[in-house]
Design a protein around this motif. Structure first.
Motif, mmCIF file in Angstrom:
data_model
loop_
_atom_site.group_PDB
_atom_site.id
_atom_site.type_symbol
_atom_site.label_atom_id
_atom_site.label_comp_id
_atom_site.label_asym_id
_atom_site.label_seq_id
_atom_site.Cartn_x
_atom_site.Cartn_y
_atom_site.Cartn_z
ATOM 1 N N GLU A 1 6.881 3.027 -1.575
ATOM 2 C CA GLU A 1 6.999 4.434 -1.919
ATOM 3 C C GLU A 1 6.942 4.533 -3.431
ATOM 4 O O GLU A 1 7.567 3.729 -4.130
ATOM 5 C CB GLU A 1 8.341 4.995 -1.456
ATOM 6 C CG GLU A 1 8.454 5.089 0.040
ATOM 7 C CD GLU A 1 9.915 5.252 0.430
ATOM 8 O OE1 GLU A 1 10.607 6.079 -0.178
ATOM 9 O OE2 GLU A 1 10.348 4.507 1.316
ATOM 10 N N LEU B 1 -5.148 2.199 6.746
ATOM 11 C CA LEU B 1 -5.218 3.231 5.701
ATOM 12 C C LEU B 1 -6.454 4.083 5.902
ATOM 13 O O LEU B 1 -7.530 3.521 6.144
ATOM 14 C CB LEU B 1 -5.284 2.610 4.302
ATOM 15 C CG LEU B 1 -4.001 2.503 3.496
ATOM 16 C CD1 LEU B 1 -4.332 2.224 2.033
ATOM 17 C CD2 LEU B 1 -3.144 3.757 3.580
ATOM 18 N N TYR C 1 0.832 -1.203 0.000
ATOM 19 C CA TYR C 1 0.000 0.000 0.000
ATOM 20 C C TYR C 1 0.865 1.250 0.000
ATOM 21 O O TYR C 1 2.017 1.233 0.423
ATOM 22 C CB TYR C 1 -0.970 -0.009 1.185
ATOM 23 C CG TYR C 1 -0.317 0.036 2.545
ATOM 24 C CD1 TYR C 1 0.191 -1.113 3.136
ATOM 25 C CD2 TYR C 1 -0.214 1.242 3.246
ATOM 26 C CE1 TYR C 1 0.783 -1.071 4.383
ATOM 27 C CE2 TYR C 1 0.377 1.289 4.505
ATOM 28 C CZ TYR C 1 0.874 0.129 5.066
ATOM 29 O OH TYR C 1 1.469 0.174 6.297
ATOM 30 N N ASP C 2 0.252 2.311 -0.516
ATOM 31 C CA ASP C 2 0.907 3.614 -0.584
ATOM 32 C C ASP C 2 0.120 4.547 0.328
ATOM 33 O O ASP C 2 -1.040 4.869 0.051
ATOM 34 C CB ASP C 2 0.886 4.108 -2.037
ATOM 35 C CG ASP C 2 1.662 5.400 -2.211
ATOM 36 O OD1 ASP C 2 1.559 6.291 -1.336
ATOM 37 O OD2 ASP C 2 2.361 5.526 -3.227
ATOM 38 N N ARG C 3 0.741 4.925 1.442
ATOM 39 C CA ARG C 3 0.015 5.722 2.428
ATOM 40 C C ARG C 3 -0.366 7.090 1.881
ATOM 41 O O ARG C 3 -1.471 7.584 2.104
ATOM 42 C CB ARG C 3 0.873 5.862 3.693
ATOM 43 C CG ARG C 3 0.208 6.626 4.805
ATOM 44 C CD ARG C 3 0.966 6.550 6.091
ATOM 45 N NE ARG C 3 1.054 5.195 6.608
ATOM 46 C CZ ARG C 3 0.044 4.529 7.168
ATOM 47 N NH1 ARG C 3 -1.141 5.097 7.282
ATOM 48 N NH2 ARG C 3 0.186 3.305 7.621
ATOM 49 N N GLU D 1 4.529 -1.168 3.124
ATOM 50 C CA GLU D 1 4.318 0.134 2.513
ATOM 51 C C GLU D 1 5.272 0.275 1.333
ATOM 52 O O GLU D 1 6.432 -0.127 1.439
ATOM 53 C CB GLU D 1 4.650 1.214 3.540
ATOM 54 C CG GLU D 1 3.497 2.135 3.780
ATOM 55 C CD GLU D 1 3.795 3.192 4.830
ATOM 56 O OE1 GLU D 1 3.842 4.359 4.441
ATOM 57 O OE2 GLU D 1 3.976 2.822 6.006
#
Ligand SMILES: Nc1nc2c(ncn2[C@@H]2O[C@H](COP(=O)(O)OP(=O)(O)O[C@H]3O[C@H](CO)[C@@H](O)[C@H](O)[C@@H]3O)[C@@H](O)[C@H]2O)c(=O)[nH]1
Ligand SMILES: [Mg+2]
Length: 215
Positions: A160, A215, A76-78, A158
């Motif tokens: 980036e 999220l 996932y991309d915060r 996570e």
């Protein structure tokens, strides 16, 4: 009543050396494991004695499909509040219901000879092109315990934006053709409601993120 004596039967098919074979417990005694198919992974029929809750021993036979253990991860991309998923053809789903047989899934693979953490890092790179180092372990669970021996280890990581080292896509020499897709997190949850995401490990991971407020 004592458990049935396995030496009464034909033990020529006994393959306790190769077959997963835990020691006897107070309520189960494995007797034999017969390989029904080992063309790619291994389907065995185990015969065993099981002590019922009333204390009586009974004989039973069950087939168990052994593909080893597996690993699954939600990337996932915060900042973007998005998740990275894959889309690929799944023959078992196709033969069950036709359609296009394409499933949207979290990245996953088999452990092979690696430890689970090393296996998931390798799988992420192969399928999505991302390098991940910090993966959080969640739990390991049985996905289909009546039929499949697999324990599936779950992770989160996570990512980036921009740190992809390669294109991903899966191992072409193994016949994989995996599309990487990035989906807004709320949209991914809505896709479960609409029946567009139907893979169990993926739904478990998305709901875990939701329940834990990650999220
Ligand atoms: N030739 C051949 N190749 C096979 C066969 N079965 C699997 N393969 C190949 O073996 C590789 C398995 O790919 P992985 O990425 O390691 O595993 P996966 O299929 O994605 O499995 C993941 O998802 C499953 C379903 O949710 C999980 O069961 C599994 O634990 C894991 O998470 C793929 O290249 C696939 O084509 C077969 O019968 N013949
Ligand atoms: Mg895979």
């Amino acid at each position: 009543m004592p458990p049935p004596d396995p030496s009464d039967g034909d033990t020529s098919l006994m393959s306790s050396k190769e077959a997963p074979w835990p020691g006897d417990s107070d309520h189960v005694r494995l007797e034999r494991a017969e390989i029904l198919s080992d063309a790619w992974y291994t389907l065995r029929r185990y015969t065993f004695a099981q002590r019922r809750r009333d204390g009586a021993w009974q004989s039973a036979a069950r087939e168990a499909y052994d593909r080893g253990n597996g690993v699954a991860i939600l990337l996932y991309d915060r900042q973007k509040r998005s998740v990275v998923l894959t889309r690929q053809f799944r023959l078992p789903a196709y033969v069950n219901e036709g359609g296009d047989g394409m499933l949207i899934e979290a990245t996953a693979g088999l452990v092979d000879d690696l430890d689970p953490k090393a296996a998931i890092i390798k799988e992420v790179e192969e399928e999505t092109g991302y390098h991940v180092r910090d993966v959080s372990e969640l739990f390991d669970i049985f996905m289909s315990p009546g039929a499949v021996t697999e324990r599936l280890y779950f992770y989160l990581a996570e990512i980036e934006a921009g740190v992809r080292g390669s294109e991903g896509g899966g191992a072409a020499d193994e016949g994989e053709d995996i599309e990487r897709i990035e989906v807004d997190f709320d949209e991914a949850l809505a896709m479960i409601d609409r029946g567009e995401i139907r893979d169990a490990k993926t739904i478990i991971l998305l709901y875990h993120m939701r329940v834990k407020g990650i999220l």
